[in-house]
Motif scaffolding. Structure first.
Motif, PDB file in Angstrom:
ATOM      1  N   TRP A 147       0.825  -1.201   0.000  1.00  0.00           N
ATOM      2  CA  TRP A 147       0.000   0.000   0.000  1.00  0.00           C
ATOM      3  C   TRP A 147       0.860   1.252   0.000  1.00  0.00           C
ATOM      4  CZ3 TRP A 147      -1.889  -4.607   1.310  1.00  0.00           C
ATOM      5  CH2 TRP A 147      -3.203  -4.900   0.935  1.00  0.00           C
TER       6      TRP A 147
ATOM      7  N   HIS B 139       0.556   3.972  -3.029  1.00  0.00           N
ATOM      8  CA  HIS B 139       0.083   5.330  -2.766  1.00  0.00           C
ATOM      9  C   HIS B 139       1.201   6.361  -2.724  1.00  0.00           C
ATOM     10  CE1 HIS B 139      -3.999   4.029  -2.088  1.00  0.00           C
ATOM     11  NE2 HIS B 139      -3.615   3.159  -1.179  1.00  0.00           N
TER      12      HIS B 139
ATOM     13  N   VAL C  35      -4.223  12.299  -1.263  1.00  0.00           N
ATOM     14  CA  VAL C  35      -5.339  11.711  -0.529  1.00  0.00           C
ATOM     15  C   VAL C  35      -6.114  12.859   0.118  1.00  0.00           C
ATOM     16  CG1 VAL C  35      -6.029  10.176   1.348  1.00  0.00           C
ATOM     17  CG2 VAL C  35      -4.041   9.606  -0.054  1.00  0.00           C
TER      18      VAL C  35
ATOM     19  N   LEU D  60       0.788   9.704   7.039  1.00  0.00           N
ATOM     20  CA  LEU D  60       0.626   9.645   5.579  1.00  0.00           C
ATOM     21  C   LEU D  60       1.656  10.534   4.891  1.00  0.00           C
ATOM     22  CD1 LEU D  60      -3.260   9.824   5.035  1.00  0.00           C
ATOM     23  CD2 LEU D  60      -1.823   7.793   5.234  1.00  0.00           C
TER      24      LEU D  60
ATOM     25  N   THR E 292      -7.450   8.928  -3.727  1.00  0.00           N
ATOM     26  CA  THR E 292      -8.615   8.490  -2.952  1.00  0.00           C
ATOM     27  C   THR E 292      -9.203   9.645  -2.168  1.00  0.00           C
ATOM     28  OG1 THR E 292      -9.417   6.733  -1.474  1.00  0.00           O
ATOM     29  CG2 THR E 292      -7.357   7.783  -0.862  1.00  0.00           C
TER      30      THR E 292
ATOM     31  N   MET F 195     -11.384  10.146   1.400  1.00  0.00           N
ATOM     32  CA  MET F 195     -11.771   9.463   2.632  1.00  0.00           C
ATOM     33  C   MET F 195     -12.677  10.385   3.431  1.00  0.00           C
ATOM     34  SD  MET F 195      -8.104   7.765   3.628  1.00  0.00           S
ATOM     35  CE  MET F 195      -8.757   6.244   4.247  1.00  0.00           C
TER      36      MET F 195
ATOM     37  N   GLU G 150      -7.548   1.645   7.195  1.00  0.00           N
ATOM     38  CA  GLU G 150      -8.179   1.525   5.881  1.00  0.00           C
ATOM     39  C   GLU G 150      -7.145   1.478   4.759  1.00  0.00           C
ATOM     40  OE1 GLU G 150     -10.931   1.249   2.815  1.00  0.00           O
ATOM     41  OE2 GLU G 150     -11.139   0.866   4.960  1.00  0.00           O
ATOM     42  N   ILE G 151      -6.154   2.333   4.824  1.00  0.00           N
ATOM     43  CA  ILE G 151      -5.200   2.439   3.699  1.00  0.00           C
ATOM     44  C   ILE G 151      -4.132   1.354   3.733  1.00  0.00           C
ATOM     45  CG2 ILE G 151      -3.341   3.855   2.742  1.00  0.00           C
ATOM     46  CD1 ILE G 151      -4.914   6.214   2.898  1.00  0.00           C
TER      47      ILE G 151
END
Length: 314
Positions: free
Chosen positions: A34, A38, A43, A68, A221, A223, A293-294
């Motif tokens: 992931w 990403h 995001v 992140l 994405t 969120m 989630e990610i």
């Protein structure tokens, strides 16, 4: 020679000593695909619900967003502030009224919305993020004409009603956000818009603003944090959460959804229809829900994908 050296115990029968930290390494390895997927991607995260008012959840949210950023992603945070706005309106003796699911925003109420979002909620969130380094920069949709709107006049029973300074987004200019991202910053954006055709500012739905920004930025994405586990398959008869559904499947479900979920799911629909790879609704009451989630195989919440991704993995 003895196996034991300067304070190090020897091994038993050549078997390596089991490290108690090994599960941490396994979790990091699980995140590797992931992280790779990403890396360098934008995001957009809509911050809302219980996560905005619970101190522990706020701190965990800030940690997630900084993680992140440090892991090579480009987070952009969009927020509203319903509970805080309600509290301030009450304090000033102004009535909170809703029509067609939207806050009736008089000029006096708009002053409160602007003050609370840009002056309190945003500043607190920027402060939490900046405890981890000089990363976050606060702005509103007014700044650099990032979000432009016209007056929104919904219909109820075929009659157009006036709900004041509530805006419908007409255009997005991502220049200021992209400049901040290029400088390694985390933009934190209040859901207030400039006007396309008068000198007012407008209160815009934060779910809608986040979706519009995600689409305009070409985000990987979107969120959306909320106060439920995700989209339920048959609420209130069942609490089974739909883990993944396509744009077409969501379109069929929209008329049956509760009013609070409609702007969130419409936002997800708009984002994915306009090039965002996935849109997710997450339970903001769960600490570190963004990371779960990610970066985990199972994930949590509900993920919306384009129709061509109806099978297989993300």
């Amino acid at each position: 020679m003895s196996d034991e050296k300067a304070g190090q115990p020897g091994t038993s029968g050549g078997t390596a000593r089991k490290h108690t930290a090994l599960p941490k390494a396994q979790i990091l390895i699980e995140a590797l695909p992931w992280l790779t997927r990403h890396n360098g991607k934008i995001v957009v995260i809509k911050f809302g619900g219980n996560a905005m008012i619970d101190e522990d959840l706020k701190a965990a949210f800030a940690q997630d967003v900084v993680f992140l950023r440090q892991a090579g992603l480009k987070p952009v945070v969009v927020h509203g502030g319903g509970p805080q706005i309600n509290a301030q309106l009450d304090k000033q003796g102004l009535v909170s009224e809703f029509k067609a699911g939207l806050r009736v925003t008089t000029p006096e109420a708009m002053d409160v919305v602007r003050m609370v979002l840009a002056g309190h909620v945003q500043r607190e969130l920027v402060g939490l993020l900046n405890q981890h380094g000089p990363l976050a920069v606060g702005m509103t949709g007014e700044d650099a004409r990032t979000i432009i709107a016209t007056k929104h006049s919904p219909e109820i029973g075929g009659e157009v009603i006036d709900i004041g300074r509530v805006g419908e987004i007409t255009s997005i200019d991502t220049g200021a956000i992209e400049a901040l991202l290029a400088d390694g910053r985390i933009p934190v954006i209040s859901s207030i818009a400039g006007s396309a055709d008068d000198h007012h500012v407008y209160n815009v739905n934060a779910d809608t603003a986040a979706a519009a920004l995600a689409a305009a930025l070409g985000a990987e994405t979107l969120m959306v944090l909320t106060d439920v586990e995700g989209l339920y398959a048959d609420w209130p008869n069942s609490d089974e959460v739909i883990s993944k559904l396509t744009v077409s499947e969501l379109e069929k479900l929209l008329p049956e959804l509760s009013s609070g979920m409609v702007p969130k799911m419409e936002g997800c629909l708009h984002a994915v229809r306009n090039g965002v790879n996935t849109a997710r609704v997450l339970d903001g009451r769960v600490q570190h829900s963004i990371l779960l989630e990610i970066f985990t195989d199972s994930g949590i919440g509900t993920m919306v994908v384009p129709d061509h991704q109806s099978g297989g993995t993300e």
